[in-house]
Design a protein around this motif. Sequence first.
Motif, mmCIF file in Angstrom:
data_model
loop_
_atom_site.group_PDB
_atom_site.id
_atom_site.type_symbol
_atom_site.label_atom_id
_atom_site.label_comp_id
_atom_site.label_asym_id
_atom_site.label_seq_id
_atom_site.Cartn_x
_atom_site.Cartn_y
_atom_site.Cartn_z
ATOM 1 N N ALA A 22 15.219 -35.935 27.814
ATOM 2 C CA ALA A 22 15.372 -34.718 27.337
ATOM 3 C C ALA A 22 15.498 -33.402 28.332
ATOM 4 O O ALA A 22 17.119 -33.373 28.170
ATOM 5 C CB ALA A 22 13.884 -33.804 27.340
ATOM 6 N N TYR A 25 19.375 -35.402 28.933
ATOM 7 C CA TYR A 25 19.877 -35.451 27.337
ATOM 8 C C TYR A 25 20.483 -33.504 27.554
ATOM 9 O O TYR A 25 22.061 -33.429 27.569
ATOM 10 C CB TYR A 25 19.049 -35.420 26.089
ATOM 11 C CG TYR A 25 20.446 -35.112 24.827
ATOM 12 C CD1 TYR A 25 21.215 -35.613 24.196
ATOM 13 C CD2 TYR A 25 19.562 -33.772 24.099
ATOM 14 C CE1 TYR A 25 21.783 -35.428 22.862
ATOM 15 C CE2 TYR A 25 20.303 -33.441 23.471
ATOM 16 C CZ TYR A 25 21.483 -34.287 22.446
ATOM 17 O OH TYR A 25 21.939 -34.210 21.450
ATOM 18 N N TYR A 26 20.038 -32.414 27.658
ATOM 19 C CA TYR A 26 20.285 -31.350 27.701
ATOM 20 C C TYR A 26 20.734 -30.732 29.006
ATOM 21 O O TYR A 26 21.331 -30.065 28.971
ATOM 22 C CB TYR A 26 18.816 -29.989 27.146
ATOM 23 C CG TYR A 26 17.896 -30.924 26.070
ATOM 24 C CD1 TYR A 26 18.122 -30.040 24.616
ATOM 25 C CD2 TYR A 26 16.931 -31.307 25.814
ATOM 26 C CE1 TYR A 26 18.405 -30.095 23.484
ATOM 27 C CE2 TYR A 26 16.310 -31.559 24.508
ATOM 28 C CZ TYR A 26 17.241 -30.978 22.662
ATOM 29 O OH TYR A 26 16.300 -31.032 22.216
ATOM 30 N N TYR A 182 9.440 -31.294 16.442
ATOM 31 C CA TYR A 182 10.537 -31.046 17.452
ATOM 32 C C TYR A 182 12.401 -31.623 16.976
ATOM 33 O O TYR A 182 13.149 -30.989 16.895
ATOM 34 C CB TYR A 182 10.534 -32.243 18.392
ATOM 35 C CG TYR A 182 11.683 -32.687 19.172
ATOM 36 C CD1 TYR A 182 12.435 -31.471 20.721
ATOM 37 C CD2 TYR A 182 12.487 -34.001 19.505
ATOM 38 C CE1 TYR A 182 13.062 -31.683 21.210
ATOM 39 C CE2 TYR A 182 13.117 -34.193 20.143
ATOM 40 C CZ TYR A 182 13.798 -32.759 21.046
ATOM 41 O OH TYR A 182 14.871 -33.122 21.915
ATOM 42 N N TYR A 183 11.425 -32.252 15.283
ATOM 43 C CA TYR A 183 12.561 -32.372 14.550
ATOM 44 C C TYR A 183 13.337 -31.006 13.559
ATOM 45 O O TYR A 183 14.396 -30.567 13.985
ATOM 46 C CB TYR A 183 12.362 -33.414 13.338
ATOM 47 C CG TYR A 183 12.320 -34.650 13.725
ATOM 48 C CD1 TYR A 183 13.660 -35.716 13.186
ATOM 49 C CD2 TYR A 183 11.690 -35.975 14.054
ATOM 50 C CE1 TYR A 183 13.439 -36.519 13.645
ATOM 51 C CE2 TYR A 183 11.299 -36.866 14.045
ATOM 52 C CZ TYR A 183 12.989 -37.648 13.791
ATOM 53 O OH TYR A 183 12.736 -39.057 13.696
ATOM 54 N N SER A 186 15.140 -29.224 17.397
ATOM 55 C CA SER A 186 16.335 -29.780 18.000
ATOM 56 C C SER A 186 17.283 -29.149 16.710
ATOM 57 O O SER A 186 18.599 -29.396 16.964
ATOM 58 C CB SER A 186 16.450 -30.833 17.898
ATOM 59 O OG SER A 186 15.479 -32.110 16.502
ATOM 60 N N TYR A 187 16.892 -29.761 15.075
ATOM 61 C CA TYR A 187 17.877 -29.058 14.439
ATOM 62 C C TYR A 187 18.391 -27.507 14.331
ATOM 63 O O TYR A 187 19.513 -27.671 14.318
ATOM 64 C CB TYR A 187 17.264 -29.639 13.583
ATOM 65 C CG TYR A 187 18.693 -29.060 11.764
ATOM 66 C CD1 TYR A 187 19.465 -30.660 11.698
ATOM 67 C CD2 TYR A 187 18.132 -28.135 10.761
ATOM 68 C CE1 TYR A 187 20.022 -29.985 10.087
ATOM 69 C CE2 TYR A 187 19.014 -27.659 10.418
ATOM 70 C CZ TYR A 187 20.669 -28.790 8.915
ATOM 71 O OH TYR A 187 21.111 -28.461 8.971
ATOM 72 N N GLU A 190 20.699 -27.241 17.930
ATOM 73 C CA GLU A 190 21.763 -28.437 17.954
ATOM 74 C C GLU A 190 22.949 -28.259 17.077
ATOM 75 O O GLU A 190 24.368 -29.258 17.301
ATOM 76 C CB GLU A 190 21.243 -29.743 18.709
ATOM 77 C CG GLU A 190 20.642 -29.270 19.862
ATOM 78 C CD GLU A 190 20.097 -31.114 20.397
ATOM 79 O OE1 GLU A 190 20.391 -31.382 20.721
ATOM 80 O OE2 GLU A 190 18.423 -31.184 20.015
ATOM 81 N N HIS A 203 19.955 -39.345 22.473
ATOM 82 C CA HIS A 203 19.039 -38.160 21.754
ATOM 83 C C HIS A 203 17.292 -38.508 21.960
ATOM 84 O O HIS A 203 17.088 -39.816 21.593
ATOM 85 C CB HIS A 203 19.755 -37.395 20.494
ATOM 86 C CG HIS A 203 18.873 -36.034 19.957
ATOM 87 N ND1 HIS A 203 17.621 -36.124 20.432
ATOM 88 C CD2 HIS A 203 19.482 -34.886 20.423
ATOM 89 C CE1 HIS A 203 17.229 -34.137 20.529
ATOM 90 N NE2 HIS A 203 18.397 -34.135 19.948
#
Length: 323
Positions: A22, A25-26, A182-183, A186-187, A190, A203
């Motif tokens: 994470a 990635y971020y 988290y799905y 993150s949706y 992002e 990801h």
Amino acid sequence: MGKFFGYFWIVFILYFIFAHPAIIYYNTTPYDHLELVDGKKALAYLGLSIFLWTSVFCIAFYMIYKYSFQTQKNIASILKSGKKIQAKIIESKSTPLKTKNFIHKKVILELDNFNQQKIWHSMEINDSRPNENRFEEGNLISILVDESFSKMPYIILDGIKSKVNYKLYFIWFIALLVVIYYYAFSYQLENHGFGWRFLSFDHPLIISPLVIFFICFIFWLVFVKLMGKNSFRNKESLELKFKGEKTFAKILSAEQTGTYINNQPQVKFELEYTDSLGKKQHATIKKIVLLTDLVNIHQKEKEIFYSTNNHQNVAFTDDLNEI
């Protein structure tokens, strides 16, 4: 100190599974030109992510079930139909592991195997009534053995009581909720109005389950394939100890193979022995030998156990007695 290192390694592994992907990635991924990303490719990544996480949770649930309900079922079966053997406690030690209701002990037992061969066997016991001194040196106890060696844990204490630890199921369920959250998180964070087009191979929704599989593979490779076989702590060795015949074998040669585990060399022993029918048999043993014991490998003969069904399945008595 032991618990500290245990918790340290748990936190260390969790960091590399979740936090490290994470962070990378971020801090490195821009969200420019999401409108140009192929939607089919994004959906493929989403499908891959769901498949990986589904596999992780299904395998985890199976392993938890195997070592809880299935093990409890196996214990009940062994208590009902296992072969009872009387054993003498020749060594008993309390371990640092203690709970509110139990004292944890490690005992070494002396007993006769199925072929009336003298063996040693070590067991770990949770003593719920330590004031009765049931597991002191010199005492006799009974163990039950699954004769087919198909029901783990294969060997249990007569009269043992077991119960399912539901904490692991609770942890599994909480972890599932966290991943589902988290799905959604993150949706919302992002998508920028372009659906799942932000999803890429790097990801955390893809990298984290891949890291889990990689770590599990490393543990399996080291502790099962390498250290498991070379330390004789496996089902096959237990079955050989409890079903095998004992004899002395002539050591024809002892040579290092060039393989090292924890900087300790693997040695290949070529053996010749006479079975219970008077026939000469040849076999090979590969085992890890401490550097300090290399001077002792060139012996003329040594005691072994061999399988009456497979004369190539042999092990040194000293090694089997350690388990």
